[in-house]
Design a protein around this motif. Structure first.
Motif, PDB file in Angstrom:
ATOM      1  N   VAL A   1      -8.991  -1.580   6.435  1.00  0.00           N
ATOM      2  CA  VAL A   1      -8.208  -0.427   5.992  1.00  0.00           C
ATOM      3  C   VAL A   1      -7.087  -0.825   5.033  1.00  0.00           C
ATOM      4  CG1 VAL A   1      -8.697   0.772   8.160  1.00  0.00           C
ATOM      5  CG2 VAL A   1      -6.510  -0.356   7.862  1.00  0.00           C
TER       6      VAL A   1
ATOM      7  N   ALA B   1       0.844  -1.198   0.000  1.00  0.00           N
ATOM      8  CA  ALA B   1       0.000   0.000   0.000  1.00  0.00           C
ATOM      9  C   ALA B   1       0.877   1.244   0.000  1.00  0.00           C
ATOM     10  CB  ALA B   1      -0.930   0.003   1.205  1.00  0.00           C
TER      11      ALA B   1
ATOM     12  N   ILE C   1     -12.719   4.220  -0.378  1.00  0.00           N
ATOM     13  CA  ILE C   1     -11.547   3.416  -0.738  1.00  0.00           C
ATOM     14  C   ILE C   1     -11.986   2.240  -1.613  1.00  0.00           C
ATOM     15  CG2 ILE C   1      -9.796   1.829   0.158  1.00  0.00           C
ATOM     16  CD1 ILE C   1      -9.577   3.663   2.598  1.00  0.00           C
ATOM     17  N   TYR C   2     -13.023   1.570  -1.166  1.00  0.00           N
ATOM     18  CA  TYR C   2     -13.544   0.428  -1.915  1.00  0.00           C
ATOM     19  C   TYR C   2     -13.967   0.868  -3.311  1.00  0.00           C
ATOM     20  CZ  TYR C   2     -17.076  -2.961  -3.403  1.00  0.00           C
ATOM     21  OH  TYR C   2     -17.827  -3.840  -4.124  1.00  0.00           O
TER      22      TYR C   2
ATOM     23  N   ALA D   1      -6.555   4.982  -4.153  1.00  0.00           N
ATOM     24  CA  ALA D   1      -7.120   4.191  -3.054  1.00  0.00           C
ATOM     25  C   ALA D   1      -6.045   3.857  -2.030  1.00  0.00           C
ATOM     26  CB  ALA D   1      -7.754   2.914  -3.598  1.00  0.00           C
TER      27      ALA D   1
ATOM     28  N   SER E   1      -5.967   4.728   1.797  1.00  0.00           N
ATOM     29  CA  SER E   1      -5.781   3.687   2.809  1.00  0.00           C
ATOM     30  C   SER E   1      -4.730   4.107   3.819  1.00  0.00           C
ATOM     31  CB  SER E   1      -5.346   2.367   2.173  1.00  0.00           C
ATOM     32  OG  SER E   1      -6.328   1.889   1.313  1.00  0.00           O
TER      33      SER E   1
ATOM     34  N   TRP F   1       2.345   1.674  -3.536  1.00  0.00           N
ATOM     35  CA  TRP F   1       1.352   2.212  -4.472  1.00  0.00           C
ATOM     36  C   TRP F   1       1.047   3.676  -4.208  1.00  0.00           C
ATOM     37  CZ3 TRP F   1      -2.622  -2.328  -4.202  1.00  0.00           C
ATOM     38  CH2 TRP F   1      -2.165  -3.361  -5.020  1.00  0.00           C
TER      39      TRP F   1
ATOM     40  N   GLY G   1     -10.936   2.069  -5.470  1.00  0.00           N
ATOM     41  CA  GLY G   1     -10.018   0.966  -5.739  1.00  0.00           C
ATOM     42  C   GLY G   1     -10.618  -0.091  -6.642  1.00  0.00           C
ATOM     43  N   PHE G   2     -11.814  -0.527  -6.311  1.00  0.00           N
ATOM     44  CA  PHE G   2     -12.353  -1.696  -7.003  1.00  0.00           C
ATOM     45  C   PHE G   2     -13.328  -1.360  -8.112  1.00  0.00           C
ATOM     46  CE2 PHE G   2     -10.991  -3.403  -2.920  1.00  0.00           C
ATOM     47  CZ  PHE G   2     -10.148  -4.392  -3.373  1.00  0.00           C
TER      48      PHE G   2
ATOM     49  N   VAL H   1      -7.406  -3.101  -0.206  1.00  0.00           N
ATOM     50  CA  VAL H   1      -6.985  -3.122  -1.605  1.00  0.00           C
ATOM     51  C   VAL H   1      -5.704  -3.941  -1.793  1.00  0.00           C
ATOM     52  CG1 VAL H   1      -6.450  -1.722  -3.622  1.00  0.00           C
ATOM     53  CG2 VAL H   1      -8.140  -0.916  -1.995  1.00  0.00           C
ATOM     54  N   PRO H   2      -4.631  -3.655  -1.017  1.00  0.00           N
ATOM     55  CA  PRO H   2      -3.429  -4.474  -1.209  1.00  0.00           C
ATOM     56  C   PRO H   2      -3.605  -5.927  -0.775  1.00  0.00           C
ATOM     57  CG  PRO H   2      -3.120  -2.915   0.585  1.00  0.00           C
ATOM     58  CD  PRO H   2      -4.383  -2.541  -0.087  1.00  0.00           C
TER      59      PRO H   2
END
Lengths: 294, 305
Positions: free
Chosen positions: B121, A35, A252-253, A265, A269, A38, A256-257, B124-125
């Protein structure tokens, strides 16, 4: 605490702890560091690896006024949920602690919300609050159109907050009751001898004595309402109407997705992680020092 | 009871009964609406007394959300997480508390730190690692030049892949990789007196025998508490299984099906079926908590404090 009697063995402890360490490294440390990576890089379209962009991703989300709206909303959500849930649980615990006849029965029911999946409660509360159904919706018969969380953002947010607070009652109640029961009986007796009525003793004696638990629960509730709202929001409002129930985890969801913006995202995070870490650190240091039984 | 105060007692009962209603209301409404026919459930205001259609609504919800196989999946994942956690947590806590090895405190903190960041939290990763669980190994091989070496020597390109999407390990393992259980077991193992370890050593039994014949029987209460907490929390998972299973029909869990049960705003508002489904889905963890209350309350408190 050091143990005087222990085993010495070169490889055995590693074999015992190995599986756990491996899991933690693969599913916790690797993703967390990923994370970070990224958050400071930008993925090239059509592959070709990531390029280093420094703080650009953070700058981008901080420039976005919509992001600040979401942060503000999450803070409001977390604060109200926490206070509401703790207030109800504390009230119930204080009266349950009097151990009147039949209290055991009440106690075991107060714990029930702990067992319920957030989305299940979400579905139940969605029906309770549905404008067309016959519970809260019944007020629409008297004043047509006054209640509609599918259109009114504040009503939608309020509905989710009530449900989240309800879910927390069980957990908070367990801790409050345990803390109250730890207070030595002699203290309450001494208070009574001095002429303090039960209600006065609650305010002036019991509450100050359980201050450490209050702070502990405050932090735990804040963390869980910042991080654990996805299931509720997804089943109750899907972030709507018009984004008025979109909180940090949901964004975030979504970015990101659904938006495939991994870098954005990831940066979000990281912000949320720092927030949670900060709360945990407050919990461990500040609270332990400031709140004493004296 | 310190003094007699009938008025205050009456107030206490009043507050406790109000609290009871507040806590029970959602359960009661779920049950009542789940037992009504569609005509009854769409009435405004709704009748708050159960009707006679519970069984047919349960049947309808069961069929509509395909709850049979989903129940099985939920049970597999929840028991996988529970058993995995108990085994790994007790073993690692045993190593941390009863062995003296150099990296002991480092290991403890490595595991303990995971309490700080909930799965949500870092979702994603974690998803990315689940797509290929061997990614870290690959990275290590690449960075150290081993994969380059292998490629030049043998001509084989090293690309390790272990995809966890749509699989039970993928649903289970990330939930096992936290410190909750380790911490709970550690707290308990710390209370074991040194004399017990010495006595067992004197009897000539090694560490594993001590673990199996002394510690495990002593920590039974601990185990029940942890099992309850883990079962409930893994049964109730929503976001993680939602991400990791694209093949909903085969790997979906019951909690993921809740959303599919919500009536379409433009369709028939058959909330009675939705509520009957919610009732089925809430029941297993609720039963576990109700039956195990005594143990799990103790475990919860010692875990977090």
């Amino acid at each position: 605490m050091e143990r005087r009697a222990f085993y010495r063995n070169g490889t055995l402890p590693w074999l015992l702890i190995g599986p756990q360490l491996l899991l933690v490294l693969v599913f916790f440390y690797w993703p967390t560091s990923q994370a970070l990576y990224w958050a400071f890089t930008l993925e090239q379209p059509w592959g070709g690896g990531n390029t280093w962009v420094g703080w650009d991703n953070f700058a981008a989300i901080f420039r976005d006024s919509e992001y600040w709206t979401v942060v503000g909303r999450s803070t409001f959500y977390a604060t109200v949920t926490t206070l509401l849930s703790m207030a109800v649980a504390l009230t119930l615990a204080v009266f349950a602690d009097r151990a009147l006849k039949g209290t055991k029965l009440f106690q075991s029911v107060y714990v029930w919300p702990y067992a319920i999946a957030a989305p299940a409660a979400g579905v139940a509360f969605r029906f309770i609050f549905a404008p067309e159904s016959g519970l809260i919706g019944a007020i629409n018969q008297m004043w047509p159109g006054i209640w509609n969380p599918a259109i009114n953002g504040w009503q939608a947010l309020g509905m989710v907050i009530v449900c989240h607070a309800w879910l927390g009652i069980g957990y908070n109640f367990i801790f409050f009751l345990a803390a109250l029961q730890m207070i030595p009986k002699s203290l309450s007796e001494a208070g009574a001898m001095d002429g303090a009525r039960p209600f006065r003793r609650m305010l002036d004696l019991q509450l100050p004595l359980i201050a450490p638990t209050v702070f502990f629960l405050l932090i735990m509730n804040l963390i869980s309402s910042f991080t654990d709202s996805f299931g509720l929001i997804d089943t109750m409002t899907e972030g709507g109407p018009f984004g008025s129930t979109e909180v940090m985890v949901y964004k975030i969801y979504f970015d990101g997705f659904k938006g495939f913006d991994y870098s954005g995202a990831a940066a979000q995070s990281i912000v949320l992680m720092l927030l949670v870490i900060a709360l945990t650190i407050i919990q461990f240091t500040w609270v332990e020092k400031r709140v004493h039984y004296h | 009871m310190i003094e007699r105060s009938p008025i205050f007692d009456a107030i206490s009962y009043g507050v406790m009964i109000l609290g009871l209603m507040l806590v029970l209301l959602p359960f009661w409404i779920t049950f009542v609406a789940g037992s009504q026919s569609i005509q009854e459930v769409t009435q405004v205001p709704i009748n708050l007394w159960p009707s006679s259609h519970l069984l047919e609504n349960l049947q309808a919800a069961w069929d509509r959300a395909d709850l049979g196989p989903k129940m099985l999946n939920s049970f597999l994942v929840a028991s996988g997480v529970t058993i995995g956690k108990i085994v790994l947590a007790s073993l690692s806590a045993f190593a941390i508390v009863f062995f003296n090895f150099r990296a002991r405190m480092v290991c403890f903190w490595l595991i303990f730190m995971t309490l700080m960041l909930p799965l949500e939290v870092r979702i994603v990763p974690t998803y990315a690692i689940a797509a290929n669980a061997l990614q870290p190994v690959q990275a290590i091989l690449d960075v150290t030049g081993i994969s380059w070496l292998l490629q030049t020597l043998s001509g084989v390109q090293v690309s390790l892949e272990w995809n966890l999407l749509n699989s039970y390990p993928g649903m289970i393992l990330p939930l096992v990789a936290t410190a909750t259980g380790t911490f709970l077991y550690r707290q308990f193992f710390m209370t074991i007196p040194d004399e017990l370890v010495e006595a067992s050593k004197m009897d000539g039994s090694g560490p594993l025998r001590f673990f199996w014949e002394v510690l495990i029987p002593l920590s039974r209460t601990n185990m029940l508490a942890l099992a309850t907490i883990m079962f409930v929390s893994s049964w109730n998972q929503y976001l993680w299984p939602l991400l990791i299973t694209t093949d909903r029909a085969t790997y979906g869990t019951v909690v993921m099906q809740l959303k599919a049960l919500i009536p379409d705003p433009t369709g028939l508002p058959d909330w009675n079926v939705t509520m009957a489904g919610a009732l089925i889905i809430m029941l297993p963890p609720l039963l576990v908590v109700a039956l195990m209350q005594r143990w799990f309350v103790r475990g919860l408190i010692s875990k977090d404090k």
